[in-house]
Scaffold this motif. Structure first.
Motif, PDB file in Angstrom:
ATOM      1  N   THR A 195       0.851  -1.253  -0.058  1.00 14.18           N
ATOM      2  CA  THR A 195      -0.281  -0.142  -0.476  1.00 14.18           C
ATOM      3  C   THR A 195       0.848   1.566   0.137  1.00 14.18           C
ATOM      4  O   THR A 195       1.550   0.986   0.959  1.00 14.18           O
ATOM      5  CB  THR A 195      -0.664  -0.083   1.544  1.00 14.18           C
ATOM      6  N   ARG A 196       0.595   1.533  -1.121  1.00 15.86           N
ATOM      7  CA  ARG A 196       1.047   3.539  -0.673  1.00 15.86           C
ATOM      8  C   ARG A 196       0.409   4.688   0.043  1.00 15.86           C
ATOM      9  O   ARG A 196      -0.471   4.319   0.284  1.00 15.86           O
ATOM     10  CB  ARG A 196       0.926   4.320  -2.191  1.00 15.86           C
ATOM     11  N   THR A 200      -0.562  10.234  -3.191  1.00 11.97           N
ATOM     12  CA  THR A 200      -0.437   9.314  -4.313  1.00 11.97           C
ATOM     13  C   THR A 200      -0.833   9.954  -5.197  1.00 11.97           C
ATOM     14  O   THR A 200      -1.556   9.574  -6.120  1.00 11.97           O
ATOM     15  CB  THR A 200      -1.159   8.170  -3.652  1.00 11.97           C
ATOM     16  N   SER A 201      -0.803  10.844  -5.452  1.00  7.60           N
ATOM     17  CA  SER A 201      -1.524  11.807  -6.698  1.00  7.60           C
ATOM     18  C   SER A 201      -0.030  12.162  -7.706  1.00  7.60           C
ATOM     19  O   SER A 201      -1.060  12.148  -8.866  1.00  7.60           O
ATOM     20  CB  SER A 201      -0.880  13.344  -6.222  1.00  7.60           C
ATOM     21  N   GLY A 202       0.813  10.866  -7.545  1.00  2.27           N
ATOM     22  CA  GLY A 202       1.576  10.694  -9.006  1.00  2.27           C
ATOM     23  C   GLY A 202       1.428   9.140  -9.046  1.00  2.27           C
ATOM     24  O   GLY A 202       1.570   8.600  -8.621  1.00  2.27           O
ATOM     25  N   THR A 203       2.138   9.027 -10.050  1.00  2.00           N
ATOM     26  CA  THR A 203       2.606   7.724 -10.429  1.00  2.00           C
ATOM     27  C   THR A 203       4.282   7.313  -9.970  1.00  2.00           C
ATOM     28  O   THR A 203       4.536   8.027  -9.313  1.00  2.00           O
ATOM     29  CB  THR A 203       3.299   7.748 -12.117  1.00  2.00           C
ATOM     30  N   GLY A 204       4.245   6.290  -9.225  1.00  2.00           N
ATOM     31  CA  GLY A 204       5.477   6.031  -8.850  1.00  2.00           C
ATOM     32  C   GLY A 204       5.815   4.006  -8.998  1.00  2.00           C
ATOM     33  O   GLY A 204       4.772   3.478  -9.256  1.00  2.00           O
ATOM     34  N   LYS A 205       6.825   3.725  -8.709  1.00  2.00           N
ATOM     35  CA  LYS A 205       7.362   2.497  -8.313  1.00  2.00           C
ATOM     36  C   LYS A 205       8.009   2.142  -7.437  1.00  2.00           C
ATOM     37  O   LYS A 205       8.865   2.749  -6.829  1.00  2.00           O
ATOM     38  CB  LYS A 205       7.535   2.000 -10.115  1.00  2.00           C
ATOM     39  N   GLY A 242      -0.296   4.097 -10.555  1.00  2.00           N
ATOM     40  CA  GLY A 242      -0.547   4.668 -11.751  1.00  2.00           C
ATOM     41  C   GLY A 242      -1.330   6.011 -10.415  1.00  2.00           C
ATOM     42  O   GLY A 242      -0.929   5.612  -8.918  1.00  2.00           O
ATOM     43  N   ALA A 243      -1.253   7.407 -11.078  1.00  2.00           N
ATOM     44  CA  ALA A 243      -1.358   7.995 -10.536  1.00  2.00           C
ATOM     45  C   ALA A 243      -2.622   7.897  -9.687  1.00  2.00           C
ATOM     46  O   ALA A 243      -3.461   7.548  -9.735  1.00  2.00           O
ATOM     47  CB  ALA A 243      -1.667   9.435 -11.026  1.00  2.00           C
ATOM     48  N   GLY A 244      -2.356   7.815  -8.333  1.00  2.00           N
ATOM     49  CA  GLY A 244      -4.148   8.574  -7.411  1.00  2.00           C
ATOM     50  C   GLY A 244      -4.334   6.669  -7.017  1.00  2.00           C
ATOM     51  O   GLY A 244      -5.350   6.317  -5.860  1.00  2.00           O
ATOM     52  N   GLU A 245      -3.415   5.418  -7.373  1.00  2.00           N
ATOM     53  CA  GLU A 245      -3.659   4.177  -6.755  1.00  2.00           C
ATOM     54  C   GLU A 245      -2.943   3.661  -5.781  1.00  2.00           C
ATOM     55  O   GLU A 245      -1.734   3.963  -5.535  1.00  2.00           O
ATOM     56  CB  GLU A 245      -2.801   3.046  -8.162  1.00  2.00           C
ATOM     57  N   ILE A 246      -2.930   3.503  -4.556  1.00  2.00           N
ATOM     58  CA  ILE A 246      -2.264   2.825  -4.104  1.00  2.00           C
ATOM     59  C   ILE A 246      -2.168   1.712  -3.595  1.00  2.00           C
ATOM     60  O   ILE A 246      -1.400   1.018  -1.955  1.00  2.00           O
ATOM     61  CB  ILE A 246      -3.645   4.345  -2.999  1.00  2.00           C
TER      62      ILE A 246
END
Length: 545
Positions: A195-196, A200-205, A242-246
């Protein structure tokens, strides 16, 4: 006329003549960036010296096509629309007796046992001639439709800067949802959720992995530590948000062995290239109460045998269609159901060889292997290869696979072994970089590819990473290390360890030159696979051998 039993009576008409493109020299010419052509292989034959498209299939009704690629790019050829079970292969060469298969250039079924037409995807160079052969699986025949298309075409050699993909940033705000996870051996897998938090508004990995064993130990050792040789499969990858994905998850495959071993644990980690971010523990609960016997070794079961091949050689769980197809091959393979003494066209050795020779393994496992042999002049270590292969494996979209390949190559080129040999290759030293790679691989890339690689890297059309990839994917590199990779994978896949030097070199000699004293000819991979599949060491991974 037809008699009452449905048989033809009277004079039977002669079979049709062989198609005009039955032989290599009379190949049908096809042209253009894309198109389709129809034909037939009814009454076609296999001419002397003609290569076999797919090992272990008889073929025998082949027809030929000749195509000069009008552009560089990625070509896709398929036989969709054909009326029979096809095989398809693409070669380079000037005569039927002097052909070399292009990398990834042969295919039987697009989807094994479900889509019986064939498809190949391979890199093409503008102006190069490719020889395409369509045959029938085990002599099948009918009407042919051959389709071709080039994507990413570059019809002119005008240098343009290599495109820069939009990067997804590494993030440190991803955490395991708990400090511990649990699975029973009979579950077959453990699902791990991540879980992020925070922004969490941007993309990330974030990268994930099972933590490697502290050392090599037998599978019947009881010490509370789960082993990737016996209890679970090494799991490595990258979660991309993805953006907003948690929330994301990944799966750790679990093996249901026969040992009485109690609960065992393996560490899990989330990390970026510069830091460890989160850690957790997976505990695997034993489901065995009686000591193992030879009779209850799960190796004996075809379902276990097939699934383990997906895990060991493709680093993923099986898809239902492929699993059922391979299982059906074994279960219908004579009274022994694929075991020793069964027909060779459907036994366990046949099935095992299919995994190594599959396009999926070629595009991922053998792809990784060639980087080490070609660029570093050394066989990869087990501890290097397994995580690298796992990072490219699994069910991926084309875009995800390309992202993972790019990350693997970047990691490879930042390794100390690569940097010590090549430093930081740049456009200005493109010719030197190619020469260094050739020296490492102990071969010289044939023209026009050699000049093309130097020109494109020097002109900015290809980055150093893209040039290294093109070198590794060349037919010469593919061919040179094929037997060495095949043998290394027997140790990596079956025995889950590095080869012993003497044993490895002996197998290389046997596969390359044969062993007349044992009645084994060159290239007899069945002899080698049998030695590993039925070895005590392999069977000891799961129970009493």
């Amino acid at each position: 006329a037809i008699d009452t039993f449905g048989f033809v009576t009277g004079t039977v008409p002669p079979p049709p003549s062989a198609p005009a493109n039955d032989n290599f020299v009379n190949a049908t010419q096809i042209n253009g960036l894309s198109g389709a052509v129809t034909g037939t292989n009814i009454s076609a034959t296999k001419e002397p010296g003609e290569p076999s498209n797919i090992p272990d299939t008889t073929g025998g009704k082949s027809v030929w096509y000749r195509w000069q690629s009008p552009a560089s790019g990625t070509a896709v050829l398929d036989t969709l629309g054909s009326g029979f079970d096809t095989t398809l292969a693409v070669y380079r060469g000037s005569s039927v007796a002097a052909l070399s298969l292009v990398p990834n250039g042969a295919n039987d079924d697009i989807i094994l046992g479900e889509e019986l037409q064939s498809r190949v995807t391979f890199s093409v160079t503008a102006g190069e001639i490719y020889h395409i052969v369509v045959d029938g699986f085990d002599g099948d025949f009918g009407n042919i439709t051959l389709n071709w298309n080039i994507s990413g075409a570059t019809p002119t050699p005008t240098p343009t800067p290599a495109p820069t993909p939009v990067p997804i940033p590494w993030v440190s705000n991803a955490q395991f949802t708990g400090a511990s996870y649990a699975a029973n051996e009979s579950d077959g897998k453990a699902t791990i959720t991540v879980t992020r938090t925070g922004d969490t508004s941007g993309t990330g990995k974030i990268a994930y992995a099972t933590r490697a064993d502290a050392g090599f130990f037998r599978c019947d050792v009881v010490n509370g530590q789960a082993s990737e040789r016996c209890d679970y499969s090494t799991t490595v990858g990258t979660l991309r948000f993805g953006a907003g994905e948690i929330q994301k998850s990944f799966v750790v495959p679990v093996a249901d062995d026969a040992f009485v071993e109690g609960s065992e644990s393996v560490g899990l980690t989330l990390y970026t290239p510069t830091a460890s971010v989160s850690n957790a523990t997976l505990t695997i609960t034993d489901n065995d109460a009686t000591p193992p016997t030879t009779a209850n070794n799960p190796f004996n079961g075809n379902s276990f045998f097939v699934r383990q091949h997906y895990l060991d050689f493709l680093a993923r769980e099986p898809d239902a269609g492929g699993f059922n197809d391979w299982l059906n091959v074994l279960n219908t393979c004579g009274p022994g159901q694929g075991n020793l003494g069964s027909p060779t066209n459907c036994d366990r050795i046949h099935v095992s060889s299919g995994f190594y020779r599959s396009p999926e393994f070629t595009d991922r496992g053998y792809f990784v292997y060639r980087f080490y042999e070609a660029a570093l002049a050394s066989r990869p270590l087990y501890a290097e290869f397994i995580p690298d292969m796992a990072s490219l494996s699994g069910f991926q979209t084309s875009a995800e696979q390309e992202q993972n390949i790019a990350e693997f190559i970047a990691k490879f080129m930042s390794s100390s072994g690569f940097v010590q040999r090549y430093g930081t290759p740049s456009a200005a030293n493109a010719a030197t970089f190619i020469a260094q790679l050739e020296n490492s691989a102990q071969l010289q890339i044939a023209e026009p590819l050699r000049t093309q690689l130097i020109s494109e890297m020097g002109g900015g059309q290809k980055t150093a990473a893209q040039t290294l990839r093109a070198f590794v994917e060349s037919q010469q590199v593919y061919d040179k290390f094929y037997f060495r990779g095949f043998i290394a994978m027997q140790y990596f896949g079956y025995l889950r360890r590095d080869p012993d030097t003497a044993g490895y070199n002996d197998w290389v000699d046997v596969l390359t030159n044969g062993r007349a004293s044992a009645g084994v000819g060159p290239g007899d991979y069945r002899h080698m696979i049998r030695g590993f599949v039925y070895s005590v060491e392999y069977r000891e991974r799961f129970g009493q051998p």
